[in-house]
Scaffold this motif. Structure first.
Motif, PDB file in Angstrom:
ATOM      1  N   VAL A  83       0.245  -5.291  -5.916  1.00 36.53           N
ATOM      2  CA  VAL A  83      -0.710  -4.721  -4.973  1.00 36.53           C
ATOM      3  C   VAL A  83      -0.327  -3.284  -4.667  1.00 36.53           C
ATOM      4  O   VAL A  83       0.819  -2.877  -4.849  1.00 36.53           O
ATOM      5  N   LEU A  84      -1.294  -2.543  -4.187  1.00 36.31           N
ATOM      6  CA  LEU A  84      -1.066  -1.185  -3.685  1.00 36.31           C
ATOM      7  C   LEU A  84      -1.351  -1.229  -2.188  1.00 36.31           C
ATOM      8  O   LEU A  84      -2.508  -1.204  -1.761  1.00 36.31           O
ATOM      9  N   PRO A  85      -0.297  -1.345  -1.365  1.00 39.70           N
ATOM     10  CA  PRO A  85      -0.482  -1.508   0.073  1.00 39.70           C
ATOM     11  C   PRO A  85      -1.275  -0.393   0.754  1.00 39.70           C
ATOM     12  O   PRO A  85      -1.835  -0.605   1.820  1.00 39.70           O
ATOM     13  N   CYS A  86      -1.360   0.771   0.136  1.00 42.54           N
ATOM     14  CA  CYS A  86      -2.106   1.874   0.756  1.00 42.54           C
ATOM     15  C   CYS A  86      -3.600   1.595   0.813  1.00 42.54           C
ATOM     16  O   CYS A  86      -4.302   2.175   1.647  1.00 42.54           O
ATOM     17  N   VAL A  87      -4.110   0.713  -0.052  1.00 35.71           N
ATOM     18  CA  VAL A  87      -5.537   0.387  -0.065  1.00 35.71           C
ATOM     19  C   VAL A  87      -5.793  -1.120   0.003  1.00 35.71           C
ATOM     20  O   VAL A  87      -6.932  -1.564  -0.117  1.00 35.71           O
ATOM     21  N   ALA A  88      -4.747  -1.916   0.202  1.00 34.22           N
ATOM     22  CA  ALA A  88      -4.877  -3.373   0.306  1.00 34.22           C
ATOM     23  C   ALA A  88      -4.885  -3.788   1.773  1.00 34.22           C
ATOM     24  O   ALA A  88      -4.036  -3.357   2.549  1.00 34.22           O
ATOM     25  N   HIS A  89      -5.854  -4.610   2.130  1.00 36.59           N
ATOM     26  CA  HIS A  89      -5.972  -5.133   3.487  1.00 36.59           C
ATOM     27  C   HIS A  89      -5.668  -6.627   3.459  1.00 36.59           C
ATOM     28  O   HIS A  89      -6.148  -7.335   2.557  1.00 36.59           O
ATOM     29  N   PRO A  90      -4.913  -7.142   4.430  1.00 43.71           N
ATOM     30  CA  PRO A  90      -4.577  -8.566   4.408  1.00 43.71           C
ATOM     31  C   PRO A  90      -5.784  -9.442   4.718  1.00 43.71           C
ATOM     32  O   PRO A  90      -6.630  -9.087   5.529  1.00 43.71           O
TER      33      PRO A  90
END
Length: 101
Positions: A83-90
């Motif tokens: 994942v790319l946490p900068c554009v991933a929402h939980p």
């Protein structure tokens, strides 16, 4: 990993990082990277738009959705849980391992 539509009202989840065990609040309206930073993590980042891959991590558990149509990940990486946490929402509680392993 699956992608889901956002909930109609903000929902609070938990994001935990491995191996350090840092646990932070993660609203579904915010990118995971923002939640991690607000919780005191020094998670690496650069572009914040899903292109540079500096923030890449592997989802150990949980699900996310993306704020961009196609994040900078290959289909193989997506299948392996990267994942790319900068554009991933939980979309649930998540556990992330930093880096590309």
């Amino acid at each position: 990993m699956s992608t889901q539509a956002p909930a109609p009202h903000p929902t609070l989840f938990t994001a935990r990082t491995e191996p350090d065990g840092l646990q932070v609040d993660a609203w579904d309206t915010d990118p995971l990277l923002l939640s991690l930073e607000m919780g005191g993590s020094n998670w690496p980042s650069s572009c914040r738009n899903g292109v540079c891959r500096t923030c890449i991590g592997q989802l150990q558990s949980g699900t996310v959705r993306y704020a961009v149509e196609w994040p900078g990940l290959s289909s193989e990486e997506l299948a392996e849980g990267y994942v790319l946490p900068c554009v991933a929402h939980p979309c649930s509680d998540v556990v992330l391992r930093q880096g590309y392993t």
